[in-house]
Design a protein around this motif. Sequence first.
Motif, PDB file in Angstrom:
ATOM      1  N   CYS A 152       0.920  -1.602  -0.271  1.00  0.00           N
ATOM      2  CA  CYS A 152      -0.509  -0.302  -0.199  1.00  0.00           C
ATOM      3  C   CYS A 152       1.282   1.641  -0.453  1.00  0.00           C
ATOM      4  O   CYS A 152       2.355   1.536   0.847  1.00  0.00           O
ATOM      5  CB  CYS A 152      -0.543   0.405   1.120  1.00  0.00           C
ATOM      6  N   VAL A 153       0.859   2.141  -1.090  1.00  0.00           N
ATOM      7  CA  VAL A 153       0.871   3.124  -1.371  1.00  0.00           C
ATOM      8  C   VAL A 153       0.766   4.009  -0.110  1.00  0.00           C
ATOM      9  O   VAL A 153      -0.994   4.795  -1.195  1.00  0.00           O
ATOM     10  CB  VAL A 153       1.301   3.775  -2.477  1.00  0.00           C
ATOM     11  N   ARG A 200       7.467   8.081  -8.496  1.00  0.00           N
ATOM     12  CA  ARG A 200       8.562   7.412  -8.505  1.00  0.00           C
ATOM     13  C   ARG A 200       7.877   6.430  -7.966  1.00  0.00           C
ATOM     14  O   ARG A 200       8.702   5.466  -7.734  1.00  0.00           O
ATOM     15  CB  ARG A 200       9.693   7.940  -8.261  1.00  0.00           C
ATOM     16  N   LEU A 201       7.690   6.688  -6.258  1.00  0.00           N
ATOM     17  CA  LEU A 201       7.698   5.932  -5.028  1.00  0.00           C
ATOM     18  C   LEU A 201       6.296   4.807  -6.312  1.00  0.00           C
ATOM     19  O   LEU A 201       7.065   3.682  -5.503  1.00  0.00           O
ATOM     20  CB  LEU A 201       7.408   6.576  -4.317  1.00  0.00           C
ATOM     21  N   VAL A 202       5.313   5.026  -6.264  1.00  0.00           N
ATOM     22  CA  VAL A 202       4.381   3.742  -6.917  1.00  0.00           C
ATOM     23  C   VAL A 202       5.141   2.802  -7.569  1.00  0.00           C
ATOM     24  O   VAL A 202       5.342   1.483  -6.794  1.00  0.00           O
ATOM     25  CB  VAL A 202       3.796   4.046  -7.202  1.00  0.00           C
ATOM     26  N   ALA A 217       4.412   8.375   0.778  1.00  0.00           N
ATOM     27  CA  ALA A 217       4.367   9.144  -0.615  1.00  0.00           C
ATOM     28  C   ALA A 217       4.722  10.112   0.361  1.00  0.00           C
ATOM     29  O   ALA A 217       3.788  11.270  -0.127  1.00  0.00           O
ATOM     30  CB  ALA A 217       3.204   8.466  -1.758  1.00  0.00           C
ATOM     31  N   VAL A 218       5.331  10.562   1.447  1.00  0.00           N
ATOM     32  CA  VAL A 218       5.741  11.716   1.875  1.00  0.00           C
ATOM     33  C   VAL A 218       7.009  12.700   1.830  1.00  0.00           C
ATOM     34  O   VAL A 218       7.813  11.373   2.119  1.00  0.00           O
ATOM     35  CB  VAL A 218       5.285  11.967   3.048  1.00  0.00           C
ATOM     36  N   ALA A 219       6.433  13.494   0.953  1.00  0.00           N
ATOM     37  CA  ALA A 219       7.772  14.352   0.983  1.00  0.00           C
ATOM     38  C   ALA A 219       8.375  15.625   1.800  1.00  0.00           C
ATOM     39  O   ALA A 219       9.403  15.604   2.246  1.00  0.00           O
ATOM     40  CB  ALA A 219       8.522  15.270  -0.733  1.00  0.00           C
ATOM     41  N   MET A 273      14.319   1.517   2.520  1.00  0.00           N
ATOM     42  CA  MET A 273      13.352   0.117   2.196  1.00  0.00           C
ATOM     43  C   MET A 273      13.466   0.093   0.635  1.00  0.00           C
ATOM     44  O   MET A 273      14.017  -0.837   0.156  1.00  0.00           O
ATOM     45  CB  MET A 273      11.326   0.307   2.606  1.00  0.00           C
ATOM     46  N   LEU A 274      12.857   1.229   0.003  1.00  0.00           N
ATOM     47  CA  LEU A 274      12.831   1.579  -1.829  1.00  0.00           C
ATOM     48  C   LEU A 274      14.565   2.411  -1.885  1.00  0.00           C
ATOM     49  O   LEU A 274      14.194   2.375  -3.402  1.00  0.00           O
ATOM     50  CB  LEU A 274      11.798   1.602  -1.529  1.00  0.00           C
ATOM     51  N   GLY A 275      15.122   3.090  -0.659  1.00  0.00           N
ATOM     52  CA  GLY A 275      15.745   4.040  -1.844  1.00  0.00           C
ATOM     53  C   GLY A 275      15.179   4.978  -2.131  1.00  0.00           C
ATOM     54  O   GLY A 275      15.787   6.466  -3.619  1.00  0.00           O
ATOM     55  N   TRP A 276      13.974   5.359  -1.474  1.00  0.00           N
ATOM     56  CA  TRP A 276      13.700   6.764  -2.707  1.00  0.00           C
ATOM     57  C   TRP A 276      14.097   7.874  -1.548  1.00  0.00           C
ATOM     58  O   TRP A 276      13.666   8.187  -1.028  1.00  0.00           O
ATOM     59  CB  TRP A 276      11.804   6.520  -2.441  1.00  0.00           C
ATOM     60  N   ASP A 277      13.881   9.561  -3.085  1.00  0.00           N
ATOM     61  CA  ASP A 277      14.734  10.213  -2.545  1.00  0.00           C
ATOM     62  C   ASP A 277      13.832  11.156  -3.249  1.00  0.00           C
ATOM     63  O   ASP A 277      14.224  11.634  -4.749  1.00  0.00           O
ATOM     64  CB  ASP A 277      16.247  10.156  -2.890  1.00  0.00           C
TER      65      ASP A 277
END
Length: 295
Positions: A152-153, A200-202, A217-219, A273-277
């Motif tokens: 879940c995103v 990108r996160l999705v 999905a929070v920047a 977890m996902l390397g999201w930046d």
Amino acid sequence: MKVFVTGASGWIGSALVPELLENGHQVLGLARSDHSAADITAAGAEAYRGSLDEPAGLRDAVERCDGVVHLAYNHDFSHMDDAARTDRAVIEAIGSVLKGTERPFVVAGGVLGLAPGRVATENDVPDANLHPRIANLQWTLSLADQGVRPACVRFAPTVHGDGDHGFIATLVAIARAKGASGYVGDGNRWSAVHRFDAARLVRLALERAPAGSSVHAVAEEAVTTKSIAEAIGAGLGLPVISVPSDEASEHFGWMARFFGTDASASNAITREMLGWDPTHEGLLRDLGEDHYFRV
């Protein structure tokens, strides 16, 4: 992989499609109209004609794909129970095909109402009694026990950017109508994310989120609603006012229940977890552009 995307022509979906294509995936996008089909095709994806109201018809699309991203939802607040029932039928139809395949199934949720009064984390479990859609999301995550890789995103309440027609655009319209940009009481905190960072996160969640996980999905963890009102006031050349809580419904209408709710959330676990930046501009800077205030 080939990915079936519901809501492919929507606000987040239309950013997700090129994100997937540019990273080597193929996309089969659900289209409920000729206009949506044309948009999906123009983006370089394949359109699949169908509707959430006919969930059985989606099974063929799922069978043709290696993973699913379910973004579409009927956000008519006057028929919330009907929308949730339709969503549950869609999720069950998709899940019936994916069981035992270990294929990814990404669904869209939110951080709003997750942990009022404190910063929500990815480990927080939402109360399924708050809204039937939350129960749907929890059921989806339970498919991890049946050979599916669900994730879940959870999106920030504002997924902003040029073309936004969601909560921020609604607040701008209310400010125009009222002649003042308001916030509730002393204000509270909202998290935020740019549309392209969210897309990108999705994609990352589809590729490698662990089964049964939730990501944020929070920047920006906490943007004050007062600062949002001030940015809207500056953009429209209107005064900024505090609206007492007992007058919020009269001033904001249906938006009061959302804008008056604290929705700060962390992304620390998601990043690790996902390397999201997240790299795109923040909400207040985005509000400094003119696209939210074009007539």
